[in-house]
Design a protein around this motif. Structure first.
Motif, PDB file in Angstrom:
ATOM      1  N   ILE A  18     -31.803  22.325   4.279  1.00 29.28           N
ATOM      2  CA  ILE A  18     -30.896  21.460   3.527  1.00 29.28           C
ATOM      3  C   ILE A  18     -31.729  20.622   2.575  1.00 29.28           C
ATOM      4  O   ILE A  18     -32.800  20.130   2.941  1.00 29.28           O
ATOM      5  CB  ILE A  18     -30.088  20.541   4.467  1.00 29.28           C
ATOM      6  CG1 ILE A  18     -29.263  21.365   5.450  1.00 29.28           C
ATOM      7  CG2 ILE A  18     -29.164  19.623   3.663  1.00 29.28           C
ATOM      8  CD1 ILE A  18     -28.598  20.542   6.543  1.00 29.28           C
ATOM      9  N   GLY A  19     -31.223  20.449   1.362  1.00 30.76           N
ATOM     10  CA  GLY A  19     -31.877  19.619   0.365  1.00 30.76           C
ATOM     11  C   GLY A  19     -32.178  20.410  -0.888  1.00 30.76           C
ATOM     12  O   GLY A  19     -32.279  21.632  -0.862  1.00 30.76           O
ATOM     13  N   CYS A  20     -32.313  19.692  -1.996  1.00 31.82           N
ATOM     14  CA  CYS A  20     -32.475  20.365  -3.276  1.00 31.82           C
ATOM     15  C   CYS A  20     -32.911  19.341  -4.327  1.00 31.82           C
ATOM     16  O   CYS A  20     -32.887  18.137  -4.081  1.00 31.82           O
ATOM     17  CB  CYS A  20     -31.135  20.989  -3.673  1.00 31.82           C
ATOM     18  SG  CYS A  20     -31.254  22.307  -4.865  1.00 31.82           S
ATOM     19  N   ARG A  42     -30.913  11.640   6.606  1.00 27.35           N
ATOM     20  CA  ARG A  42     -32.349  11.893   6.540  1.00 27.35           C
ATOM     21  C   ARG A  42     -32.694  12.923   5.462  1.00 27.35           C
ATOM     22  O   ARG A  42     -33.843  13.063   5.080  1.00 27.35           O
ATOM     23  CB  ARG A  42     -32.880  12.339   7.897  1.00 27.35           C
ATOM     24  CG  ARG A  42     -32.486  13.739   8.290  1.00 27.35           C
ATOM     25  CD  ARG A  42     -32.934  14.076   9.706  1.00 27.35           C
ATOM     26  NE  ARG A  42     -32.869  15.471   9.990  1.00 27.35           N
ATOM     27  CZ  ARG A  42     -31.762  16.150  10.254  1.00 27.35           C
ATOM     28  NH1 ARG A  42     -30.605  15.547  10.253  1.00 27.35           N
ATOM     29  NH2 ARG A  42     -31.803  17.436  10.517  1.00 27.35           N
ATOM     30  N   VAL A  43     -31.693  13.672   4.990  1.00 25.82           N
ATOM     31  CA  VAL A  43     -31.918  14.648   3.933  1.00 25.82           C
ATOM     32  C   VAL A  43     -31.775  13.931   2.602  1.00 25.82           C
ATOM     33  O   VAL A  43     -30.729  13.371   2.297  1.00 25.82           O
ATOM     34  CB  VAL A  43     -30.895  15.809   4.018  1.00 25.82           C
ATOM     35  CG1 VAL A  43     -31.087  16.773   2.866  1.00 25.82           C
ATOM     36  CG2 VAL A  43     -31.022  16.532   5.357  1.00 25.82           C
ATOM     37  N   MET A  44     -32.846  13.945   1.841  1.00 27.94           N
ATOM     38  CA  MET A  44     -32.840  13.276   0.549  1.00 27.94           C
ATOM     39  C   MET A  44     -32.929  14.336  -0.551  1.00 27.94           C
ATOM     40  O   MET A  44     -33.680  15.288  -0.432  1.00 27.94           O
ATOM     41  CB  MET A  44     -34.024  12.311   0.443  1.00 27.94           C
ATOM     42  CG  MET A  44     -34.073  11.276   1.567  1.00 27.94           C
ATOM     43  SD  MET A  44     -32.637  10.205   1.648  1.00 27.94           S
ATOM     44  CE  MET A  44     -32.861   9.266   0.171  1.00 27.94           C
ATOM     45  N   TRP A  45     -32.163  14.149  -1.592  1.00 32.32           N
ATOM     46  CA  TRP A  45     -32.176  15.076  -2.716  1.00 32.32           C
ATOM     47  C   TRP A  45     -33.185  14.579  -3.745  1.00 32.32           C
ATOM     48  O   TRP A  45     -33.382  13.381  -3.906  1.00 32.32           O
ATOM     49  CB  TRP A  45     -30.784  15.111  -3.346  1.00 32.32           C
ATOM     50  CG  TRP A  45     -30.022  16.368  -3.065  1.00 32.32           C
ATOM     51  CD1 TRP A  45     -29.652  17.291  -3.987  1.00 32.32           C
ATOM     52  CD2 TRP A  45     -29.524  16.836  -1.820  1.00 32.32           C
ATOM     53  NE1 TRP A  45     -28.961  18.305  -3.385  1.00 32.32           N
ATOM     54  CE2 TRP A  45     -28.865  18.051  -2.044  1.00 32.32           C
ATOM     55  CE3 TRP A  45     -29.578  16.365  -0.520  1.00 32.32           C
ATOM     56  CZ2 TRP A  45     -28.258  18.797  -1.056  1.00 32.32           C
ATOM     57  CZ3 TRP A  45     -28.982  17.096   0.486  1.00 32.32           C
ATOM     58  CH2 TRP A  45     -28.329  18.296   0.216  1.00 32.32           C
ATOM     59  N   THR A  54     -32.983  23.920   9.229  1.00 34.06           N
ATOM     60  CA  THR A  54     -31.890  23.815  10.194  1.00 34.06           C
ATOM     61  C   THR A  54     -32.250  24.507  11.514  1.00 34.06           C
ATOM     62  O   THR A  54     -33.256  25.212  11.606  1.00 34.06           O
ATOM     63  CB  THR A  54     -30.595  24.434   9.644  1.00 34.06           C
ATOM     64  OG1 THR A  54     -30.802  25.838   9.472  1.00 34.06           O
ATOM     65  CG2 THR A  54     -30.188  23.788   8.331  1.00 34.06           C
ATOM     66  N   LYS A  55     -31.371  24.333  12.485  1.00 42.11           N
ATOM     67  CA  LYS A  55     -31.574  24.923  13.810  1.00 42.11           C
ATOM     68  C   LYS A  55     -30.553  26.012  14.104  1.00 42.11           C
ATOM     69  O   LYS A  55     -30.348  26.368  15.251  1.00 42.11           O
ATOM     70  CB  LYS A  55     -31.486  23.823  14.872  1.00 42.11           C
ATOM     71  CG  LYS A  55     -32.566  22.784  14.714  1.00 42.11           C
ATOM     72  CD  LYS A  55     -32.434  21.678  15.718  1.00 42.11           C
ATOM     73  CE  LYS A  55     -33.524  20.654  15.489  1.00 42.11           C
ATOM     74  NZ  LYS A  55     -33.402  19.497  16.344  1.00 42.11           N
ATOM     75  N   LEU A  81     -25.983  24.388   1.091  1.00 39.16           N
ATOM     76  CA  LEU A  81     -26.468  23.006   1.047  1.00 39.16           C
ATOM     77  C   LEU A  81     -27.916  22.940   0.548  1.00 39.16           C
ATOM     78  O   LEU A  81     -28.637  21.986   0.809  1.00 39.16           O
ATOM     79  CB  LEU A  81     -26.383  22.373   2.445  1.00 39.16           C
ATOM     80  CG  LEU A  81     -24.991  22.340   3.078  1.00 39.16           C
ATOM     81  CD1 LEU A  81     -25.064  21.798   4.499  1.00 39.16           C
ATOM     82  CD2 LEU A  81     -24.024  21.516   2.230  1.00 39.16           C
ATOM     83  N   ALA A  82     -28.319  23.969  -0.178  1.00 36.46           N
ATOM     84  CA  ALA A  82     -29.685  24.060  -0.671  1.00 36.46           C
ATOM     85  C   ALA A  82     -29.727  25.122  -1.766  1.00 36.46           C
ATOM     86  O   ALA A  82     -28.690  25.602  -2.212  1.00 36.46           O
ATOM     87  CB  ALA A  82     -30.633  24.431   0.470  1.00 36.46           C
ATOM     88  N   ASP A  83     -30.937  25.496  -2.180  1.00 36.62           N
ATOM     89  CA  ASP A  83     -31.120  26.601  -3.110  1.00 36.62           C
ATOM     90  C   ASP A  83     -32.297  27.423  -2.612  1.00 36.62           C
ATOM     91  O   ASP A  83     -33.408  26.895  -2.461  1.00 36.62           O
ATOM     92  CB  ASP A  83     -31.374  26.082  -4.530  1.00 36.62           C
ATOM     93  CG  ASP A  83     -31.234  27.161  -5.594  1.00 36.62           C
ATOM     94  OD1 ASP A  83     -31.831  28.253  -5.423  1.00 36.62           O
ATOM     95  OD2 ASP A  83     -30.536  26.923  -6.589  1.00 36.62           O
ATOM     96  N   VAL A  84     -32.060  28.690  -2.336  1.00 36.05           N
ATOM     97  CA  VAL A  84     -33.101  29.575  -1.806  1.00 36.05           C
ATOM     98  C   VAL A  84     -34.313  29.602  -2.732  1.00 36.05           C
ATOM     99  O   VAL A  84     -35.453  29.699  -2.278  1.00 36.05           O
ATOM    100  CB  VAL A  84     -32.537  30.994  -1.578  1.00 36.05           C
ATOM    101  CG1 VAL A  84     -33.637  32.000  -1.275  1.00 36.05           C
ATOM    102  CG2 VAL A  84     -31.500  30.976  -0.462  1.00 36.05           C
TER     103      VAL A  84
END
Length: 178
Positions: A18-20, A42-45, A54-55, A81-84
């Motif tokens: 998660i995050g981007c 806790r996830v900051m962009w 993730t789990k 919720l992210a970018d590969v």
């Protein structure tokens, strides 16, 4: 992360991390950043901010077993919720993701990115539609400038399926002869 997704074009979502970092005018309307501010503060962009792995990596294995047993072929929206293809994601995380994708051939993986220009260099060696027939790539193209710049990159990137998301659509797009 979400079995039985409410997104009309997918069955499940899986987020390896998660995050981007925002890279497009479309990012000003990012649902993921807003959603995660409340759920996972806790996830900051942004640049230099850590991505959080993730789990839920066992979910696609379970979905694949079920698909193999039933003959169904569920669509998996990868990294909602992210970018590969985010430059700030550790390369080994991407390697782990593509090993998981290779191990789940009964799933139809859909990777949506705002960074289609990174895809060719970040896809696994030998990535093509024959070897990876269960993986599709989509690019978010929200305006004419992005279409003109990135649609040719999408079409030049090997994939069994290619598509465009224009959400949010920030202006008229003339797709020409596409």
């Amino acid at each position: 992360m979400a079995e039985n997704s409410g997104i009309s074009w997918t069955d499940h979502t899986f987020n390896p991390w998660i995050g981007c970092t925002e890279v497009s005018p479309a990012c000003d309307h990012c649902y993921a950043r807003i959603l995660m501010q409340d759920r996972h503060p806790r996830v900051m962009w942004g640049p230099g901010m850590p991505r959080v792995r993730t789990k839920t990596w066992g979910d696609p294995i379970r979905w694949n077993r079920k698909a193999a047993a039933t003959g169904a072929r569920p669509r998996i929206f990868c990294a909602s919720l992210a970018d590969v293809f985010d430059n700030e994601v550790p390369g080994e995380w991407r390697h782990d993701l593509f090993r998981l994708i290779a191990a789940t051939p009964h799933l139809c993986w859909i990777i949506l990115t705002k960074r289609i220009g990174n895809a060719r260099k970040m896809l696994p060696r030998g990535f093509d539609a024959l070897v990876w027939p269960h993986v599709g790539l989509m690019a978010t193209l929200a305006n004419q400038e992005e279409w003109n710049r990135d649609f040719p990159k999408l079409m030049d990137t090997p994939a069994a399926l290619r598509g465009v998301s224009a959400e949010p659509l920030l202006g008229r797009i003339d797709i020409g002869d596409a």
